[in-house]
Design a protein around this motif. Structure first.
Motif, mmCIF file in Angstrom:
data_model
loop_
_atom_site.group_PDB
_atom_site.id
_atom_site.type_symbol
_atom_site.label_atom_id
_atom_site.label_comp_id
_atom_site.label_asym_id
_atom_site.label_seq_id
_atom_site.Cartn_x
_atom_site.Cartn_y
_atom_site.Cartn_z
ATOM 1 N N LYS A 28 21.789 16.043 -6.657
ATOM 2 C CA LYS A 28 21.686 14.719 -7.376
ATOM 3 C C LYS A 28 21.635 14.664 -8.927
ATOM 4 O O LYS A 28 21.193 15.472 -9.391
ATOM 5 C CB LYS A 28 20.442 13.932 -6.824
ATOM 6 N N CYS A 30 20.542 12.605 -12.044
ATOM 7 C CA CYS A 30 19.744 11.324 -12.253
ATOM 8 C C CYS A 30 19.030 11.636 -13.377
ATOM 9 O O CYS A 30 18.589 12.787 -13.750
ATOM 10 C CB CYS A 30 19.195 10.838 -11.157
ATOM 11 N N PHE A 32 16.154 10.125 -13.223
ATOM 12 C CA PHE A 32 14.929 9.569 -12.474
ATOM 13 C C PHE A 32 14.642 10.526 -11.507
ATOM 14 O O PHE A 32 15.776 11.432 -11.252
ATOM 15 C CB PHE A 32 15.025 8.362 -11.934
ATOM 16 N N ASP A 33 13.718 10.709 -10.790
ATOM 17 C CA ASP A 33 13.246 11.655 -9.603
ATOM 18 C C ASP A 33 12.422 10.699 -8.685
ATOM 19 O O ASP A 33 11.299 11.066 -8.481
ATOM 20 C CB ASP A 33 12.752 12.894 -9.888
ATOM 21 N N CYS A 34 12.797 9.537 -8.367
ATOM 22 C CA CYS A 34 12.049 8.647 -7.517
ATOM 23 C C CYS A 34 11.206 9.164 -6.532
ATOM 24 O O CYS A 34 11.794 10.064 -5.575
ATOM 25 C CB CYS A 34 12.617 7.381 -7.207
ATOM 26 N N TYR A 36 10.683 8.034 -3.749
ATOM 27 C CA TYR A 36 11.128 7.678 -2.275
ATOM 28 C C TYR A 36 12.746 8.174 -2.039
ATOM 29 O O TYR A 36 13.547 7.694 -1.133
ATOM 30 C CB TYR A 36 11.223 6.178 -2.164
ATOM 31 N N CYS A 37 13.354 8.955 -3.204
ATOM 32 C CA CYS A 37 14.715 9.162 -3.182
ATOM 33 C C CYS A 37 15.152 9.763 -1.903
ATOM 34 O O CYS A 37 14.778 10.695 -1.502
ATOM 35 C CB CYS A 37 15.169 9.853 -4.454
ATOM 36 N N ASN A 107 19.652 2.307 -11.982
ATOM 37 C CA ASN A 107 18.174 2.385 -12.059
ATOM 38 C C ASN A 107 17.690 1.662 -13.515
ATOM 39 O O ASN A 107 16.525 1.900 -13.572
ATOM 40 C CB ASN A 107 17.807 3.881 -12.025
ATOM 41 N N LYS A 129 17.354 -1.873 -10.786
ATOM 42 C CA LYS A 129 15.922 -1.178 -10.410
ATOM 43 C C LYS A 129 14.684 -2.005 -11.266
ATOM 44 O O LYS A 129 14.869 -1.714 -12.434
ATOM 45 C CB LYS A 129 16.047 -0.100 -10.248
HETATM 46 S S1 SF4 Z 1 16.769 6.349 -6.052
HETATM 47 FE FE1 SF4 Z 1 15.779 6.974 -8.035
HETATM 48 S S2 SF4 Z 1 15.986 9.234 -8.249
HETATM 49 FE FE2 SF4 Z 1 17.312 8.642 -6.480
HETATM 50 S S3 SF4 Z 1 19.265 8.285 -7.365
HETATM 51 FE FE3 SF4 Z 1 18.258 6.228 -7.405
HETATM 52 S S4 SF4 Z 1 17.318 5.999 -9.633
HETATM 53 FE FE4 SF4 Z 1 18.078 8.152 -9.148
#
Ligand code: SF4
Length: 257
Positions: A28, A30, A32-34, A36-37, A107, A129
């Protein structure tokens, strides 16, 4: 063989969605590192935009997908699509080759950058998001991998809303961690005057549990009875036939998005 294009997948928001992954990295990519990813931990925490897939290669794959049974071309995949510096050009190529409307799932992290807003403005639908209402919740839920201010993201979305002629949807993922902030998040969301608010909870396999249908109904009441609020539990999904199952399952493990 398709390696940047996947699906179509059955999207609860976009119907039969043909995915374009402008990153197509192994892990991945990104900022972010959500929590819930569904793609696991962020392997490539990029801060700068760059070209991952040359337009000539993308164009070749798009040409081979002509005639596919889809409702949308959707830019999404192994991370955040606005990290690709050729996103705007790719959107225009996809629309002209496939003659389908184009959506981008973002995001929202880079909307404070004018060049990113310019790229996103080329899409027909932008799904942005917004899982938080302040910096603390933003850091807990989205876990940015670089220094990002929630206030900058919000300001970027406001500027984008003011100019964007297409359909702006806000996608809000609710989990245990932010469900008690639904009222505050709804105020922020409504202030952006979105065309649609999409209330989600992680139904795909990931590190946190989804909220139940009754918990999501309760969350929805915080958003009022506006006709433009949809929830993942109430949505229907169309039947789809992916062009390439391996490339699709890598990005969408249960063929849904
Ligand atoms: S859910 Fe969050 S961490 Fe996963 S790809 Fe989307 S923005 Fe990135």
């Amino acid at each position: 063989m398709h390696s940047f294009i996947y699906g179509p997948v059955a999207s609860w928001r976009l119907g039969r969605s043909l995915g374009v992954d402008l990153l197509s990295t192994q892990g991945k990519t990104c900022n972010f590192d959500c929590v819930y990813c569904q793609l696991g931990s962020t392997a490539n925490p990029f801060a700068e935009r760059r070209e991952f897939i040359p337009i000539t290669e993308l164009t070749r794959e798009l040409e081979s997908a002509k005639g596919v049974a889809a409702d949308f071309v959707t830019f999404s995949g192994m991370g955040e699509p606005t990290l690709a510096s050729n996103l705007g050009q790719a959107i225009e190529s996809a629309r002209s080759i496939l003659h389908l409307p184009v959506a981008v799932l973002t995001n929202s992290s880079l909307t404070s950058m004018e060049e990113v807003r310019d790229d996103l403005a080329k899409a027909d639908v932008v799904v942005a998001k917004m899982d938080a209402h302040n910096q603390e919740t933003f850091e807990q839920v989205n876990r940015p991998t670089i220094d990002l201010l929630f206030s900058d993201i919000l300001e970027g979305l406001e500027v984008f809303r003011a100019r964007f002629k297409g359909k702006l949807c806000l996608q809000i993922m609710f989990i245990e961690m932010n469900k008690n902030s639904a009222t505050d998040i709804s105020k922020v969301a409504k202030s952006l005057l979105p065309d649609e608010i999409q209330l989600n909870t992680p139904l795909r396999p990931c590190a946190v549990k989804p909220l139940s249908p009754s918990q999501m109904s309760s969350v929805k009441t915080q958003f009022g009875e506006l006709g433009n609020v949809i929830t993942v539990y109430q949505a229907s999904r169309p039947a789809v036939t992916p062009l390439n199952s391996n490339e699709t399952l890598r990005r969408r493990p249960n063929l849904r998005c």
